[in-house]
Design a protein around this motif. Structure first.
Motif, PDB file in Angstrom:
ATOM      1  N   GLU A  37       0.841  -1.196   0.000  1.00 56.08           N
ATOM      2  CA  GLU A  37       0.000   0.000   0.000  1.00 56.08           C
ATOM      3  C   GLU A  37       0.878   1.247   0.000  1.00 56.08           C
ATOM      4  O   GLU A  37       1.674   1.458   0.903  1.00 56.08           O
ATOM      5  N   GLU A  38       0.734   2.077  -1.029  1.00 53.44           N
ATOM      6  CA  GLU A  38       1.552   3.277  -1.158  1.00 53.44           C
ATOM      7  C   GLU A  38       0.887   4.505  -0.533  1.00 53.44           C
ATOM      8  O   GLU A  38       1.559   5.433  -0.116  1.00 53.44           O
ATOM      9  N   SER A  39      -0.430   4.521  -0.489  1.00 50.03           N
ATOM     10  CA  SER A  39      -1.143   5.705  -0.013  1.00 50.03           C
ATOM     11  C   SER A  39      -1.280   5.718   1.503  1.00 50.03           C
ATOM     12  O   SER A  39      -1.737   4.746   2.104  1.00 50.03           O
ATOM     13  N   PHE A  40      -0.892   6.818   2.129  1.00 52.82           N
ATOM     14  CA  PHE A  40      -1.031   6.947   3.574  1.00 52.82           C
ATOM     15  C   PHE A  40      -2.503   6.963   3.986  1.00 52.82           C
ATOM     16  O   PHE A  40      -2.851   6.531   5.080  1.00 52.82           O
ATOM     17  N   SER A  41      -3.362   7.451   3.098  1.00 55.82           N
ATOM     18  CA  SER A  41      -4.778   7.560   3.439  1.00 55.82           C
ATOM     19  C   SER A  41      -5.436   6.209   3.651  1.00 55.82           C
ATOM     20  O   SER A  41      -6.487   6.106   4.279  1.00 55.82           O
ATOM     21  N   ASN A  42      -4.818   5.137   3.141  1.00 56.27           N
ATOM     22  CA  ASN A  42      -5.403   3.796   3.286  1.00 56.27           C
ATOM     23  C   ASN A  42      -4.851   3.020   4.478  1.00 56.27           C
ATOM     24  O   ASN A  42      -5.276   1.892   4.734  1.00 56.27           O
ATOM     25  N   ILE A  43      -3.912   3.601   5.194  1.00 57.07           N
ATOM     26  CA  ILE A  43      -3.313   2.907   6.340  1.00 57.07           C
ATOM     27  C   ILE A  43      -4.357   2.491   7.385  1.00 57.07           C
ATOM     28  O   ILE A  43      -4.301   1.373   7.906  1.00 57.07           O
ATOM     29  N   PRO A  44      -5.348   3.338   7.718  1.00 61.84           N
ATOM     30  CA  PRO A  44      -6.332   2.920   8.727  1.00 61.84           C
ATOM     31  C   PRO A  44      -7.099   1.667   8.358  1.00 61.84           C
ATOM     32  O   PRO A  44      -7.666   1.009   9.225  1.00 61.84           O
ATOM     33  N   TYR A  45      -7.115   1.309   7.079  1.00 58.49           N
ATOM     34  CA  TYR A  45      -7.898   0.151   6.645  1.00 58.49           C
ATOM     35  C   TYR A  45      -7.047  -1.089   6.372  1.00 58.49           C
ATOM     36  O   TYR A  45      -7.577  -2.168   6.167  1.00 58.49           O
ATOM     37  N   VAL A  46      -5.736  -0.921   6.361  1.00 57.23           N
ATOM     38  CA  VAL A  46      -4.875  -1.999   5.912  1.00 57.23           C
ATOM     39  C   VAL A  46      -4.897  -3.197   6.862  1.00 57.23           C
ATOM     40  O   VAL A  46      -4.714  -4.342   6.451  1.00 57.23           O
ATOM     41  N   LEU A  47      -5.135  -2.972   8.157  1.00 58.05           N
ATOM     42  CA  LEU A  47      -5.132  -4.085   9.109  1.00 58.05           C
ATOM     43  C   LEU A  47      -6.274  -5.059   8.880  1.00 58.05           C
ATOM     44  O   LEU A  47      -6.233  -6.197   9.316  1.00 58.05           O
ATOM     45  N   LYS A  48      -7.307  -4.635   8.196  1.00 59.18           N
ATOM     46  CA  LYS A  48      -8.440  -5.517   7.939  1.00 59.18           C
ATOM     47  C   LYS A  48      -8.068  -6.672   7.011  1.00 59.18           C
ATOM     48  O   LYS A  48      -8.806  -7.641   6.899  1.00 59.18           O
ATOM     49  N   ASN A  49      -6.916  -6.567   6.356  1.00 60.02           N
ATOM     50  CA  ASN A  49      -6.482  -7.623   5.447  1.00 60.02           C
ATOM     51  C   ASN A  49      -5.798  -8.782   6.173  1.00 60.02           C
ATOM     52  O   ASN A  49      -5.554  -9.816   5.583  1.00 60.02           O
ATOM     53  N   GLY A  50      -5.446  -8.607   7.419  1.00 66.04           N
ATOM     54  CA  GLY A  50      -4.762  -9.667   8.161  1.00 66.04           C
ATOM     55  C   GLY A  50      -5.618 -10.158   9.311  1.00 66.04           C
ATOM     56  O   GLY A  50      -6.079  -9.372  10.129  1.00 66.04           O
ATOM     57  N   SER A  51      -5.852 -11.445   9.376  1.00 72.93           N
ATOM     58  CA  SER A  51      -6.763 -11.983  10.387  1.00 72.93           C
ATOM     59  C   SER A  51      -6.263 -11.739  11.806  1.00 72.93           C
ATOM     60  O   SER A  51      -6.994 -11.266  12.668  1.00 72.93           O
ATOM     61  N   ILE A  52      -4.994 -12.035  12.049  1.00 71.80           N
ATOM     62  CA  ILE A  52      -4.453 -11.859  13.393  1.00 71.80           C
ATOM     63  C   ILE A  52      -4.306 -10.376  13.716  1.00 71.80           C
ATOM     64  O   ILE A  52      -4.647  -9.929  14.813  1.00 71.80           O
ATOM     65  N   LEU A  53      -3.786  -9.622  12.757  1.00 68.38           N
ATOM     66  CA  LEU A  53      -3.628  -8.185  12.988  1.00 68.38           C
ATOM     67  C   LEU A  53      -4.972  -7.510  13.221  1.00 68.38           C
ATOM     68  O   LEU A  53      -5.091  -6.569  14.004  1.00 68.38           O
ATOM     69  N   LYS A  54      -5.995  -8.001  12.533  1.00 64.60           N
ATOM     70  CA  LYS A  54      -7.328  -7.423  12.710  1.00 64.60           C
ATOM     71  C   LYS A  54      -7.825  -7.664  14.126  1.00 64.60           C
ATOM     72  O   LYS A  54      -8.413  -6.795  14.758  1.00 64.60           O
ATOM     73  N   MET A  55      -7.574  -8.867  14.648  1.00 65.73           N
ATOM     74  CA  MET A  55      -8.014  -9.175  16.015  1.00 65.73           C
ATOM     75  C   MET A  55      -7.204  -8.375  17.033  1.00 65.73           C
ATOM     76  O   MET A  55      -7.739  -7.877  18.019  1.00 65.73           O
ATOM     77  N   LEU A  56      -5.917  -8.262  16.761  1.00 61.92           N
ATOM     78  CA  LEU A  56      -5.074  -7.502  17.682  1.00 61.92           C
ATOM     79  C   LEU A  56      -5.362  -6.011  17.617  1.00 61.92           C
ATOM     80  O   LEU A  56      -5.346  -5.318  18.630  1.00 61.92           O
ATOM     81  N   GLY A  57      -5.632  -5.523  16.409  1.00 63.39           N
ATOM     82  CA  GLY A  57      -5.795  -4.085  16.234  1.00 63.39           C
ATOM     83  C   GLY A  57      -4.555  -3.355  16.699  1.00 63.39           C
ATOM     84  O   GLY A  57      -4.602  -2.225  17.171  1.00 63.39           O
ATOM     85  N   LEU A  58      -3.400  -4.028  16.539  1.00 64.82           N
ATOM     86  CA  LEU A  58      -2.149  -3.517  17.116  1.00 64.82           C
ATOM     87  C   LEU A  58      -2.337  -3.226  18.595  1.00 64.82           C
ATOM     88  O   LEU A  58      -1.842  -2.251  19.133  1.00 64.82           O
ATOM     89  N   ASN A  59      -3.161  -4.083  19.249  1.00 67.58           N
ATOM     90  CA  ASN A  59      -3.394  -4.022  20.701  1.00 67.58           C
ATOM     91  C   ASN A  59      -4.111  -2.753  21.158  1.00 67.58           C
ATOM     92  O   ASN A  59      -4.020  -2.374  22.312  1.00 67.58           O
ATOM     93  N   LEU A  60      -4.776  -2.082  20.225  1.00 70.50           N
ATOM     94  CA  LEU A  60      -5.424  -0.832  20.604  1.00 70.50           C
ATOM     95  C   LEU A  60      -6.909  -0.822  20.258  1.00 70.50           C
ATOM     96  O   LEU A  60      -7.744  -0.461  21.060  1.00 70.50           O
ATOM     97  N   GLY A  61      -7.256  -1.243  19.021  1.00 68.19           N
ATOM     98  CA  GLY A  61      -8.652  -1.290  18.636  1.00 68.19           C
ATOM     99  C   GLY A  61      -9.280   0.087  18.530  1.00 68.19           C
ATOM    100  O   GLY A  61      -8.611   1.105  18.611  1.00 68.19           O
ATOM    101  N   PRO A  62     -10.626   0.152  18.333  1.00 69.50           N
ATOM    102  CA  PRO A  62     -11.305   1.441  18.218  1.00 69.50           C
ATOM    103  C   PRO A  62     -11.119   2.267  19.485  1.00 69.50           C
ATOM    104  O   PRO A  62     -11.297   1.781  20.591  1.00 69.50           O
ATOM    105  N   MET A  63     -10.725   3.503  19.315  1.00 71.57           N
ATOM    106  CA  MET A  63     -10.454   4.350  20.466  1.00 71.57           C
ATOM    107  C   MET A  63     -10.507   5.820  20.056  1.00 71.57           C
ATOM    108  O   MET A  63     -10.504   6.140  18.863  1.00 71.57           O
ATOM    109  N   PRO A  64     -10.580   6.735  21.001  1.00 62.14           N
ATOM    110  CA  PRO A  64     -10.642   8.161  20.669  1.00 62.14           C
ATOM    111  C   PRO A  64      -9.356   8.706  20.071  1.00 62.14           C
ATOM    112  O   PRO A  64      -9.344   9.789  19.519  1.00 62.14           O
ATOM    113  N   GLY A  65      -8.273   7.969  20.166  1.00 61.12           N
ATOM    114  CA  GLY A  65      -6.990   8.489  19.715  1.00 61.12           C
ATOM    115  C   GLY A  65      -6.041   8.608  20.892  1.00 61.12           C
ATOM    116  O   GLY A  65      -6.429   8.462  22.048  1.00 61.12           O
TER     117      GLY A  65
END
Length: 291
Positions: A85-113
């Protein structure tokens, strides 16, 4: 690890007998089928090592005040690049392509920031523009130094460079005629992108950079790992730059047994330095048309 820098990770391990037993006893409330791809396995490896804490303390951050940890921004960029993925704008969606990464959410998941500064819940903890500006603002010289010293030293301590065989080479990176490419210079290149004289058929004056690298491999060419690299204006001689790559690698715990060198690095003082000070055996392929 000190309280000042604390990293909390969820750890997922494979335990088939435990899962089978739980299924038989009815102790599982929810289950889903997933398959670990290469990216999942790679991030599982990074999380099991001290790579992210290492990045957080050594990466040359361009920020005086740390709003978002450097390790998280690096992890975000790594994930995107591994998916092509070359576009920075697509980074928030890229984790959905990996099953384990999607579950981990990089250990953060949906949050206020980070630091609870965002008013709305987001699908990713940081805005894509935050990631883009962070790396855009990183000092290029400090980044190259970090890669060639801190990161390369980290890799060497973990015995990542399996063999003592290294290749030192330089290649040109042709660019379009655009003044926004800082420090790029015009050089005569042939149709294959190699340095040529202006009288060479098909040669043209090309805006370019010179990419110098120190590459670790084995005699079968079964793997390639960059031990050091740098980008300079296309018209640099390259000799001193190549020597700096070897010196930096050796000074940070690296070991070179045999160095395969491009003929552009032929220099008596440099070759003597390699052999006398580092005990490096060097090999230079020659051509019949060389003087």
């Amino acid at each position: 690890m000190s309280d000042a820098k604390r990293f909390d990770f969820f750890v997922y391990t494979q335990n088939k007998s435990k899962v089978t037993k739980a299924l038989k006893q009815g102790d599982i409330d929810y289950g889903s089928f997933s398959k670990m791809g290469f990216v999942d396995e790679f991030f599982a490896f990074l999380m099991s090592s001290d790579f992210f804490p290492f990045c957080d303390t050594t990466y040359p951050s361009p920020r005086v005040k740390e709003e978002v940890p450097a390790w998280f921004l690096l992890a975000s960029l790594l994930a995107a690049k591994m998916y092509g993925e070359e576009s920075f704008s697509n980074i928030p969606y890229v984790l959905k392509n990996g099953s384990i990464l999607k579950m981990l959410g990089l250990n953060l998941g949906p949050m206020p920031g980070f630091n609870n500064k965002n008013k709305k819940e987001r699908i990713y903890p940081v805005d894509q523009d935050c990631i883009r500006k962070f790396f855009k603002d990183t000092n290029p010289d400090k980044l190259i130094s970090w890669f060639n010293h801190d990161f390369s030293g980290w890799m060497a301590k973990r015995k990542a460079f399996e063999s003592g065989l290294f290749i030192e080479d330089a290649s040109y990176v042709p660019l379009t005629d655009n003044t926004n490419y800082k420090y790029a210079q015009y050089v005569w290149l042939d149709e294959g992108g190699n340095h040529a004289s202006k009288d060479t058929p098909g040669a043209r004056l090309t805006l370019c950079y010179k990419f110098s690298s120190l590459l670790n491999t084995d005699r079968d060419g079964s793997y390639y790992i960059y031990a050091a690299a740098r980008i300079d204006p296309g018209n640099v001689n390259g000799l001193n730059e190549g020597r700096e790559l070897v010196d930096g690698f050796m000074e940070n715990g690296g070991h070179v047994d045999t160095l395969l060198i491009d003929r552009g690095y032929i220099d008596g003082a440099t070759l003597t330095h390699y052999k006398k000070d580092y005990k490096i055996n060097w090999v230079i392929p020659l051509k019949s048309n060389m003087e």
